[in-house]
Design a protein around this motif. Sequence first.
Motif, PDB file in Angstrom:
ATOM      1  N   LEU A  24      -4.090 -31.624 -28.004  1.00  0.00           N
ATOM      2  CA  LEU A  24      -3.169 -31.515 -29.133  1.00  0.00           C
ATOM      3  C   LEU A  24      -2.260 -32.740 -29.220  1.00  0.00           C
ATOM      4  O   LEU A  24      -1.959 -33.218 -30.323  1.00  0.00           O
ATOM      5  N   ALA A  25      -1.837 -33.247 -28.057  1.00  0.00           N
ATOM      6  CA  ALA A  25      -0.966 -34.425 -28.049  1.00  0.00           C
ATOM      7  C   ALA A  25      -1.667 -35.653 -28.620  1.00  0.00           C
ATOM      8  O   ALA A  25      -1.028 -36.550 -29.178  1.00  0.00           O
ATOM      9  N   LYS A  26      -3.000 -35.694 -28.510  1.00  0.00           N
ATOM     10  CA  LYS A  26      -3.775 -36.809 -29.040  1.00  0.00           C
ATOM     11  C   LYS A  26      -4.209 -36.578 -30.484  1.00  0.00           C
ATOM     12  O   LYS A  26      -4.932 -37.388 -31.068  1.00  0.00           O
ATOM     13  N   GLY A  27      -3.802 -35.439 -31.062  1.00  0.00           N
ATOM     14  CA  GLY A  27      -4.084 -35.180 -32.468  1.00  0.00           C
ATOM     15  C   GLY A  27      -5.420 -34.544 -32.757  1.00  0.00           C
ATOM     16  O   GLY A  27      -5.874 -34.550 -33.903  1.00  0.00           O
ATOM     17  N   TRP A  28      -6.070 -33.965 -31.735  1.00  0.00           N
ATOM     18  CA  TRP A  28      -7.368 -33.340 -31.947  1.00  0.00           C
ATOM     19  C   TRP A  28      -7.199 -31.861 -32.302  1.00  0.00           C
ATOM     20  O   TRP A  28      -6.375 -31.168 -31.709  1.00  0.00           O
ATOM     21  N   PRO A  29      -7.975 -31.370 -33.260  1.00  0.00           N
ATOM     22  CA  PRO A  29      -7.926 -29.939 -33.583  1.00  0.00           C
ATOM     23  C   PRO A  29      -8.554 -29.127 -32.457  1.00  0.00           C
ATOM     24  O   PRO A  29      -9.625 -29.487 -31.949  1.00  0.00           O
ATOM     25  N   VAL A  30      -7.876 -28.053 -32.054  1.00  0.00           N
ATOM     26  CA  VAL A  30      -8.319 -27.270 -30.903  1.00  0.00           C
ATOM     27  C   VAL A  30      -8.392 -25.791 -31.272  1.00  0.00           C
ATOM     28  O   VAL A  30      -7.481 -25.252 -31.907  1.00  0.00           O
ATOM     29  N   ARG A  31      -9.479 -25.160 -30.849  1.00  0.00           N
ATOM     30  CA  ARG A  31      -9.602 -23.704 -30.954  1.00  0.00           C
ATOM     31  C   ARG A  31      -9.544 -23.143 -29.536  1.00  0.00           C
ATOM     32  O   ARG A  31     -10.322 -23.533 -28.665  1.00  0.00           O
ATOM     33  N   ALA A  32      -8.609 -22.241 -29.288  1.00  0.00           N
ATOM     34  CA  ALA A  32      -8.411 -21.667 -27.966  1.00  0.00           C
ATOM     35  C   ALA A  32      -9.026 -20.279 -27.904  1.00  0.00           C
ATOM     36  O   ALA A  32      -8.620 -19.381 -28.648  1.00  0.00           O
ATOM     37  N   ALA A  33     -10.013 -20.105 -27.024  1.00  0.00           N
ATOM     38  CA  ALA A  33     -10.630 -18.793 -26.839  1.00  0.00           C
ATOM     39  C   ALA A  33      -9.902 -18.053 -25.728  1.00  0.00           C
ATOM     40  O   ALA A  33      -9.800 -18.547 -24.608  1.00  0.00           O
ATOM     41  N   VAL A  34      -9.366 -16.875 -26.054  1.00  0.00           N
ATOM     42  CA  VAL A  34      -8.619 -16.074 -25.086  1.00  0.00           C
ATOM     43  C   VAL A  34      -9.204 -14.664 -25.049  1.00  0.00           C
ATOM     44  O   VAL A  34      -9.854 -14.212 -25.990  1.00  0.00           O
ATOM     45  N   ARG A  35      -8.966 -13.962 -23.946  1.00  0.00           N
ATOM     46  CA  ARG A  35      -9.486 -12.595 -23.825  1.00  0.00           C
ATOM     47  C   ARG A  35      -8.617 -11.589 -24.572  1.00  0.00           C
ATOM     48  O   ARG A  35      -9.124 -10.617 -25.116  1.00  0.00           O
ATOM     49  N   VAL A  36      -7.293 -11.812 -24.558  1.00  0.00           N
ATOM     50  CA  VAL A  36      -6.373 -10.891 -25.232  1.00  0.00           C
ATOM     51  C   VAL A  36      -5.247 -11.691 -25.862  1.00  0.00           C
ATOM     52  O   VAL A  36      -4.927 -12.802 -25.429  1.00  0.00           O
ATOM     53  N   ARG A  37      -4.651 -11.102 -26.868  1.00  0.00           N
ATOM     54  CA  ARG A  37      -3.442 -11.677 -27.459  1.00  0.00           C
ATOM     55  C   ARG A  37      -2.252 -11.276 -26.594  1.00  0.00           C
ATOM     56  O   ARG A  37      -2.024 -10.104 -26.320  1.00  0.00           O
ATOM     57  N   ASP A  38      -1.498 -12.269 -26.146  1.00  0.00           N
ATOM     58  CA  ASP A  38      -0.297 -11.997 -25.373  1.00  0.00           C
ATOM     59  C   ASP A  38       0.677 -13.154 -25.576  1.00  0.00           C
ATOM     60  O   ASP A  38       0.474 -14.010 -26.454  1.00  0.00           O
ATOM     61  N   THR A  39       1.739 -13.192 -24.771  1.00  0.00           N
ATOM     62  CA  THR A  39       2.753 -14.239 -24.940  1.00  0.00           C
ATOM     63  C   THR A  39       2.171 -15.630 -24.688  1.00  0.00           C
ATOM     64  O   THR A  39       2.584 -16.603 -25.320  1.00  0.00           O
ATOM     65  N   ARG A  40       1.195 -15.709 -23.787  1.00  0.00           N
ATOM     66  CA  ARG A  40       0.599 -17.024 -23.494  1.00  0.00           C
ATOM     67  C   ARG A  40      -0.215 -17.531 -24.673  1.00  0.00           C
ATOM     68  O   ARG A  40      -0.125 -18.712 -25.043  1.00  0.00           O
ATOM     69  N   SER A  41      -0.994 -16.644 -25.284  1.00  0.00           N
ATOM     70  CA  SER A  41      -1.790 -17.068 -26.443  1.00  0.00           C
ATOM     71  C   SER A  41      -0.890 -17.382 -27.637  1.00  0.00           C
ATOM     72  O   SER A  41      -1.168 -18.294 -28.418  1.00  0.00           O
ATOM     73  N   ASP A  42       0.212 -16.632 -27.761  1.00  0.00           N
ATOM     74  CA  ASP A  42       1.162 -16.919 -28.844  1.00  0.00           C
ATOM     75  C   ASP A  42       1.771 -18.308 -28.679  1.00  0.00           C
ATOM     76  O   ASP A  42       1.989 -19.031 -29.666  1.00  0.00           O
ATOM     77  N   LEU A  43       2.036 -18.692 -27.420  1.00  0.00           N
ATOM     78  CA  LEU A  43       2.590 -20.022 -27.157  1.00  0.00           C
ATOM     79  C   LEU A  43       1.586 -21.103 -27.550  1.00  0.00           C
ATOM     80  O   LEU A  43       1.960 -22.132 -28.142  1.00  0.00           O
ATOM     81  N   LEU A  44       0.306 -20.877 -27.263  1.00  0.00           N
ATOM     82  CA  LEU A  44      -0.731 -21.838 -27.645  1.00  0.00           C
ATOM     83  C   LEU A  44      -0.779 -22.005 -29.163  1.00  0.00           C
ATOM     84  O   LEU A  44      -0.939 -23.119 -29.671  1.00  0.00           O
TER      85      LEU A  44
END
Length: 359
Positions: A24-44
């Motif tokens: 993200l810092a280099k400006g690349w689009p990122v899709r984050a695959a997570v197992r559950v929605r939680d505070t960590r995924s919300d931060l991402l």
Amino acid sequence: MTNPKILVIGATGRTGSAVLTQLLAKGWPVRAAVRVRDTRSDLLQRRGAEVVVADLFDPGQLTDAMRCPPYHPFVIQSATAFADAARETGLEQIVGLSQWLAGPNHPALMSRQHWLIDRMFAALPGIAHTVVAPGFFADSPYLEMMPFAAHLGVLPLPVAGESRNAPPSVDDIARVAVAALLDPARHAGKSYRPTGPKLLTVNEMATIIGRVVGHNVRHVKSPLWLFYKGARAVGAQPFLLSGLRYWFEDNDRGAFAIGAPNNAVCELTGKDAEHFETIARRHAALPQSRQSLRTRLAVFARFMMLPMLPGFDPVAYDRTQEQPVAATPHLALDDADWRTSHGAKDSAMMGSILQEALA
């Protein structure tokens, strides 16, 4: 030209999160695959990642996530589902986090599965594949013991004090992975083992940690059964614990000293690998390691409670899981193919660090 979107599996984990942050810092689009929605995924998501929930064992959900392997006994199934989804969706590149000890004859099932996964991904037609295969990280297991070092002056680990490693930081491992992701053609078909800049004994690591926290710290070789109790208390997965007994022995035999240190981090990223002391200072600044009477008492109580916590029997666990067993299991340095592929000398010439430590 628009940068292609990069899918990060295990995006809420230590290494996955570091990879995602750097992309993200280099400006690349990122899709984050997570197992559950939680505070960590919300931060991402707040950081700018597109977050998708995907079951790594469900080929359909993985395919949707594309239009990681976790510490799990059936990781080979999730990796196969990933490979199938990669073909279905036209994925162009895979950078996989593997393991320095991976091999077809290793007694740890996870090490054998990593070897199989690496070979499966490498065989996918038309997909650039790069392997990142570190040994023990500086962050884990060594600096996970920082609270005990900071408050009690001990570094309790079930390894020999003279065992050696050049442990990389999670951030350097992530930087190597990001470099491979951003230049697929250059890194396709290659395997990299990021290390720190210096080969250190565990006793030397304890000395460095002592310098960071401002008082003497000594390594204490804790019994494996006691380490298991502490690891279980902080949520370590049984499958991970099952393999640790072999990896700790590999560590004492000298497997992590093979090929270390090297220049992989600098060659791929253009920056020198972080020194162990730099990484230790980050861990010493975390709340659980900061000096205060309240925190010291809490760490002391936790330490004293360890013998009373539930234990873990890896032999019984493996038997209950009915895990497959290698026909002729060998630790890394006892496997001729592993030694050849990893540039190790004859193990008989190298000697056994474990035997020297116990002599």
